[in-house]
Write an enzyme that holds these catalytic residues in place. Structure first.
Site, mmCIF file in Angstrom:
data_model
loop_
_atom_site.group_PDB
_atom_site.id
_atom_site.type_symbol
_atom_site.label_atom_id
_atom_site.label_comp_id
_atom_site.label_asym_id
_atom_site.label_seq_id
_atom_site.Cartn_x
_atom_site.Cartn_y
_atom_site.Cartn_z
ATOM 1 N N CYS A 1 7.562 25.252 11.369
ATOM 2 C CA CYS A 1 7.686 26.480 10.584
ATOM 3 C C CYS A 1 7.219 27.688 11.401
ATOM 4 C CB CYS A 1 6.932 26.352 9.264
ATOM 5 S SG CYS A 1 7.405 27.597 8.038
ATOM 6 N N HIS B 1 9.471 21.655 7.425
ATOM 7 C CA HIS B 1 8.195 20.932 7.491
ATOM 8 C C HIS B 1 8.444 19.420 7.471
ATOM 9 C CE1 HIS B 1 5.318 24.301 6.860
ATOM 10 N NE2 HIS B 1 6.345 24.858 6.248
ATOM 11 N N GLU C 1 6.510 17.115 8.234
ATOM 12 C CA GLU C 1 5.304 16.375 7.847
ATOM 13 C C GLU C 1 5.309 15.943 6.388
ATOM 14 O OE1 GLU C 1 3.957 20.799 7.557
ATOM 15 O OE2 GLU C 1 5.403 19.589 8.679
#
Length: 534
Positions: free
Chosen positions: A381, A507, A509
């Site tokens: 990001c 993102h 993650e």
């Protein structure tokens, strides 16, 4: 009919209630029971999207674009299910909904009260999870601790649920802390006794008490708590601190909690299957190789702010029998410190997301160090935006390159507001949020990692790569390896002349799982390990 498990906390906050709830979900799912998990947060914010990471930690984004509590990340990782906005409810949402209904005249001129209007709204939100997911069991975590004034409406609502759906379909579990007093050299049960008494005062009697402690809990202490709580001894479960949060399901299973829940709720369960989870824990405890990566951010004092990033790095390591040690680097300190001093001992660098100018120049210095020294790099990001700015400044020799977030009057806005964000004034819930498709360019590191042409990833941003500078950047070796289906939004970038340098606007993650690491993190960790071999 859906069954409900309500999990409350006592004595102190931050004792691991979220991990415990996620572990309960894993125990049930390992028996073939479908599960969904909901978090009830007593704070008055509508969601944590505008809260400081120092106060709240990470904001976890769901597939449907909800900005939620970081515990939902634990839930998703442990039960391997995608959750949605209905899985995180706040006091702010409850009151906003009730007030809107009152303004519409839904209550026919009645006086709006906590009971029944607020409690009914809470119950309807809990029931909505069951309706939307058709789960066999919905586990509901009530944030905070028993005795908090903010939690009272939620406790009253879950008390009423027993009457609404039948006592055989509801189970209450209380997670409490047994503090250790060094002066006397013993764990103390009195705070737990008071916590259980407080819970009973609002009409809830727990069927199980989970005792968190830093030391082993002996049978005499469990028996003492069981006597006070009017429970069989086996319903008082010791949960000592463990080296890895992923051990918790195994600890609870060994204590018999899985079977106890099955019996209490009369669930039709299959034989428990935890072999894959045991294998995961074995890999965690016995790695064959080691590597160190840096996470460069401005909130590193509170590591919960980067919870999913850290977990994703670890997942990627465990899948390859690698222990990844994380070095936390303050981007503010890096603005003035020598990068070699702070980053010279790591084999990979991650620059995660964030907002605001503070610490950004330190992140850009980290990007430059990774690029010039051929250190594996993963930007997330804001990390992708910093990589863009750094390349423009130092590879294209354009020192004025910047983002309009940091300098609205910059002459070279390589990162700029997304067009649909220009006229938005409210900050909460208005970013580009949730899952969007990304088309991967062939023969790129990103495409190799994913092994396919399309990726679906979660976003949380207002700014984007400025396509005005795309041709100049690409001519200098900046590769656009992922973009939106219409080709307008740059989603992934990488460098042509670098061993492994990848940055995403999204993102990744948020989609990594302990037994299924995200491909970008997996390849990043592999590249970091290769640095040692070299």
């Amino acid at each position: 009919m859906t069954k409900y498990i309500f999990v409350t906390g006592g004595v102190a906050s931050s004792v691991g209630k979220g991990i415990t709830v996620a572990s309960l979900g894993r125990l049930l799912k390992s028996r073939g029971i479908s599960v969904s998990i909901q978090k009830l947060d007593p704070y008055i914010n509508v969601d944590p999207g505008t809260m400081s990471p120092y106060q709240h930690g990470e904001v976890f984004v769901t597939e449907d674009g909800a900005e939620t509590d970081l515990d939902l990340g634990h839930y998703e990782r442990f039960i391997d299910e995608n959750l949605s906005r209905v899985n995180n409810i706040t006091t702010g949402q409850i009151y906003s909904s009730v007030i809107q209904k009152e303004r519409r005249g839904d209550f026919l001129g009645g006086t709006i009260q906590v009971i029944p209007h607020i409690t009914n709204e809470i119950k309807s939100r809990v029931a909505l999870v069951a309706k939307n997911t058709n789960a066999d069991v919905v586990i509901v975590e009530i944030g905070g601790t028993v005795g908090d004034i903010e939690s009272l409406p939620f406790l009253e609502a879950i008390r009423q649920m027993k009457k609404d759906v039948g006592r055989d379909n509801v189970m209450y579990i209380h997670v409490t802390l047994l503090p250790y007093l060094q002066a006397s050299g013993e764990l103390k049960t009195k705070p737990t006794q008071h916590s259980i008494a407080e819970l009973r005062r609002v009409g809830i009697s727990p069927a199980v008490v989970l005792c968190r402690s830093d030391l082993p809990v002996d049978d005499d202490m469990r028996e003492k708590i069981a006597l006070f709580a009017d429970l069989p001894n086996e319903a008082v479960v010791a949960l000592p601190t463990v080296d890895s949060i992923y051990e918790v399901p195994l600890v609870l299973e060994e204590a018999g909690l899985g079977d106890l829940i099955i019996e209490r709720l009369a669930l039709a369960a299959q034989p428990v299957q935890l072999d894959e989870w045991r294998s995961l824990v074995a890999r965690i405890k016995q790695p064959k190789r080691h590597t160190t990566v840096a996470i460069v951010g401005k909130y590193v004092e509170l590591r919960d702010a980067y919870m999913s990033v850290a977990e994703s790095v670890r997942h990627a390591g465990w899948a390859q029998d690698i222990q990844v040690d994380i070095k936390w680097v303050s981007s503010e300190e890096l603005e003035v410190a020598d990068p070699v001093t702070m980053l010279g001992d790591v084999q990979g660098i991650i620059v995660p997301g964030g907002f605001g100018y503070r610490g950004v120049e330190g992140k850009i210095r980290a990007v430059r160090y990774a690029r010039e020294n051929k250190i594996p790099f993963l930007g997330l990001c804001l990390g992708m935006q910093c990589a863009t700015i750094e390349f423009a400044r130092f590879a294209l020799n354009a020192p004025d390159a910047n983002s309009t977030e940091f300098n609205p009057n910059t002459k070279l806005p390589v990162i700029d507001f997304m067009p649909d964000q220009l006229d938005i004034s409210d900050k909460g819930g208005t970013m580009r949020l949730g899952v969007y498709p990304c088309i991967l360019a062939p023969d790129t590191k990103a495409a190799k990692a994913y092994g396919r042409e399309l990726a679906l990833e979660r976003h949380r941003h207002r700014f984007e790569f400025n396509n005005k500078y795309r041709k100049a950047m690409e001519a200098a070796g900046f590769v656009i390896s992922g973009h939106s289906p219409d080709g307008r939004l740059v989603e992934i970038v990488e460098l042509r002349d670098h061993p492994w340098f990848v940055a995403s606007q999204f993102h990744p993650e948020f989609k990594s799982r302990p037994n299924n690491p995200h491909p970008l993190f997996r390849d990043f960790v592999q590249a970091a390990l290769e640095q040692i071999a070299e």
